[in-house]
Design a protein around this motif. Structure first.
Motif, mmCIF file in Angstrom:
data_model
loop_
_atom_site.group_PDB
_atom_site.id
_atom_site.type_symbol
_atom_site.label_atom_id
_atom_site.label_comp_id
_atom_site.label_asym_id
_atom_site.label_seq_id
_atom_site.Cartn_x
_atom_site.Cartn_y
_atom_site.Cartn_z
ATOM 1 N N TRP A 1 13.365 52.449 145.435
ATOM 2 C CA TRP A 1 13.571 51.672 146.661
ATOM 3 C C TRP A 1 13.920 50.241 146.284
ATOM 4 O O TRP A 1 13.089 49.504 145.776
ATOM 5 N N TRP A 2 15.169 49.811 146.535
ATOM 6 C CA TRP A 2 15.591 48.494 146.046
ATOM 7 C C TRP A 2 14.842 47.316 146.684
ATOM 8 O O TRP A 2 14.698 46.254 146.047
ATOM 9 N N PRO A 3 14.351 47.397 147.953
ATOM 10 C CA PRO A 3 13.575 46.248 148.467
ATOM 11 C C PRO A 3 12.318 45.924 147.658
ATOM 12 O O PRO A 3 11.751 44.834 147.819
ATOM 13 N N ALA A 4 11.898 46.861 146.811
ATOM 14 C CA ALA A 4 10.735 46.561 145.974
ATOM 15 C C ALA A 4 11.036 45.455 144.973
ATOM 16 O O ALA A 4 10.119 44.764 144.510
ATOM 17 N N LEU A 5 12.324 45.269 144.635
ATOM 18 C CA LEU A 5 12.689 44.229 143.668
ATOM 19 C C LEU A 5 12.444 42.828 144.227
ATOM 20 O O LEU A 5 11.757 42.027 143.582
ATOM 21 N N PRO A 6 12.993 42.476 145.409
ATOM 22 C CA PRO A 6 12.661 41.141 145.940
ATOM 23 C C PRO A 6 11.174 40.987 146.267
ATOM 24 O O PRO A 6 10.632 39.884 146.169
ATOM 25 N N LEU A 7 10.516 42.086 146.640
ATOM 26 C CA LEU A 7 9.077 42.017 146.898
ATOM 27 C C LEU A 7 8.332 41.672 145.616
ATOM 28 O O LEU A 7 7.457 40.789 145.603
ATOM 29 N N SER A 8 8.684 42.346 144.533
ATOM 30 C CA SER A 8 8.049 42.063 143.242
ATOM 31 C C SER A 8 8.346 40.646 142.783
ATOM 32 O O SER A 8 7.456 39.945 142.284
ATOM 33 N N ALA A 9 9.592 40.204 142.967
ATOM 34 C CA ALA A 9 9.962 38.847 142.554
ATOM 35 C C ALA A 9 9.207 37.799 143.365
ATOM 36 O O ALA A 9 8.750 36.785 142.815
ATOM 37 N N GLY A 10 9.066 38.041 144.670
ATOM 38 C CA GLY A 10 8.324 37.093 145.502
ATOM 39 C C GLY A 10 6.868 37.002 145.116
ATOM 40 O O GLY A 10 6.288 35.908 145.054
ATOM 41 N N ILE A 11 6.245 38.151 144.832
ATOM 42 C CA ILE A 11 4.839 38.152 144.402
ATOM 43 C C ILE A 11 4.700 37.452 143.062
ATOM 44 O O ILE A 11 3.754 36.678 142.843
ATOM 45 N N ALA A 12 5.642 37.699 142.139
ATOM 46 C CA ALA A 12 5.586 37.068 140.824
ATOM 47 C C ALA A 12 5.722 35.548 140.932
ATOM 48 O O ALA A 12 5.006 34.796 140.259
ATOM 49 N N LEU A 13 6.650 35.094 141.781
ATOM 50 C CA LEU A 13 6.835 33.651 141.958
ATOM 51 C C LEU A 13 5.591 33.012 142.556
ATOM 52 O O LEU A 13 5.142 31.943 142.105
#
Length: 322
Positions: A248-260
């Motif tokens: 699921w590609w929306p997991a990428l911006p979700l992961s990036a936002g959590i990491a930031l």
């Protein structure tokens, strides 16, 4: 006694729910969404609603026994995900704070060494620039009596340059970098400062100082340290969300936002903890000296730091010549 155990049980249940179950449940929901929608229908909300409706009509979900089993499975899975995040957080914290990076395995140690060297070079350049600007300002003030003084605009420009140079140096580190990350050097800077200012070897003195701290100081330090642990745990969750990108590609911006967010919280909580740690040392060092029977009046001095370090340092046994 029963009231004590009741309060303890409620606190443990609250921590278990807050730290493990709720973040884990959200992770399981995201994983289920990723599995249901996939890349092709990543944002298809009606498809997701239809799938949820189908699940709720399943015979297992409509019986009391099935609902109990389903709830138990969700709680277990959420707790397992939370425990995985906690375990990964310890690795993230060790890499972030890097107190022992020189003992890491060779590939990781080489990466950390290059990063430390890069940060050291950048800090040295910024530090040199800042002191050159300060020296120029001192020279300009000394020359005011023999030469025309600077105009207000010139002084404002010079002050802005010094401030920018100081900020650039501080963004790299408060002290000369010795570790691969900003957060690790921020904590290391506390030991460097108290050693330079008070001749205090912090790893030797700190365990003894902790035992004589008043309860409010201990509580503040514990709270700040817990905030740092929570920040690294948030970063660990980002790593757990990253594999969901395969489905699921929306997991990428979700992961990036959590990491930031985790990165920013880690820097902020590290800075807060370091400031509180140094303030505690400077305020309560004389209390430790009093407890040890070392006479001292006034603020902590290098002589007191030397005395405490020598007094608390465990001397190795003399060699056995027989």
């Amino acid at each position: 006694m029963s009231g004590f155990w009741s309060g303890l049980t409620s606190k443990l249940a609250e921590r278990w729910l807050t730290l493990l179950v709720l973040p884990g449940a959200f992770y399981l929901a995201t994983a289920a969404t990723a599995h249901t929608l996939g890349w092709a229908h990543a944002l298809d909300l009606p498809r997701l609603i239809s799938a949820i409706t189908t699940w709720t009509k399943n015979p297992i979900a409509t019986t009391v026994g099935g609902q109990i089993v389903l709830l138990a499975a969700i709680l277990t899975g959420a707790a397992a995900a939370g425990l995985a995040a906690q375990a990964l957080a310890s690795v993230v914290e060790r890499v972030t704070l890097a107190p022992d990076w020189r003992t890491w395995p060779r590939p990781l140690r080489q990466v950390a060494e290059k990063q430390t060297s890069r940060r050291h070079q950048a800090w040295t350049a910024a530090h040199t620039t800042y002191h050159q600007l300060r020296a120029a300002a001192e020279a300009a003030r000394a020359a005011d009596s023999t030469q025309p003084p600077q105009t207000p605009a010139e002084r404002t420009v010079a002050r802005a340059k010094r401030y920018a140079a100081d900020q650039k140096r501080t963004r790299i580190g408060l002290e000369e970098p010795d570790r691969p990350t900003w957060s690790s050097d921020r904590l290391h800077a506390v030991a460097v400062c108290v050693d330079r200012d008070m001749h205090l070897h912090l790893p030797i003195v700190w365990p003894y100082l902790w035992t004589v701290l008043p309860e409010p100081a201990r509580t503040d330090l514990t709270t700040a340290r817990t905030a740092l642990t929570k920040a690294t745990t948030l970063t660990a969750w980002a790593f757990l969300y990253l594999p969901l990108t395969l489905w699921w590609w929306p997991a990428l911006p979700l992961s990036a936002g959590i990491a930031l967010t985790g990165w920013r919280k880690t820097r902020t909580s590290t800075d807060t903890y370091a400031q509180l740690l140094e303030a505690t040392i400077r305020l309560h060092l004389t209390t430790l000296a009093t407890q040890l029977g070392i006479p001292h009046t006034g603020a902590p001095t290098p002589a007191l730091g030397d005395t405490l370090t020598h007094h608390l340092h465990t001397q190795p046994p003399t060699p056995n010549t027989h």
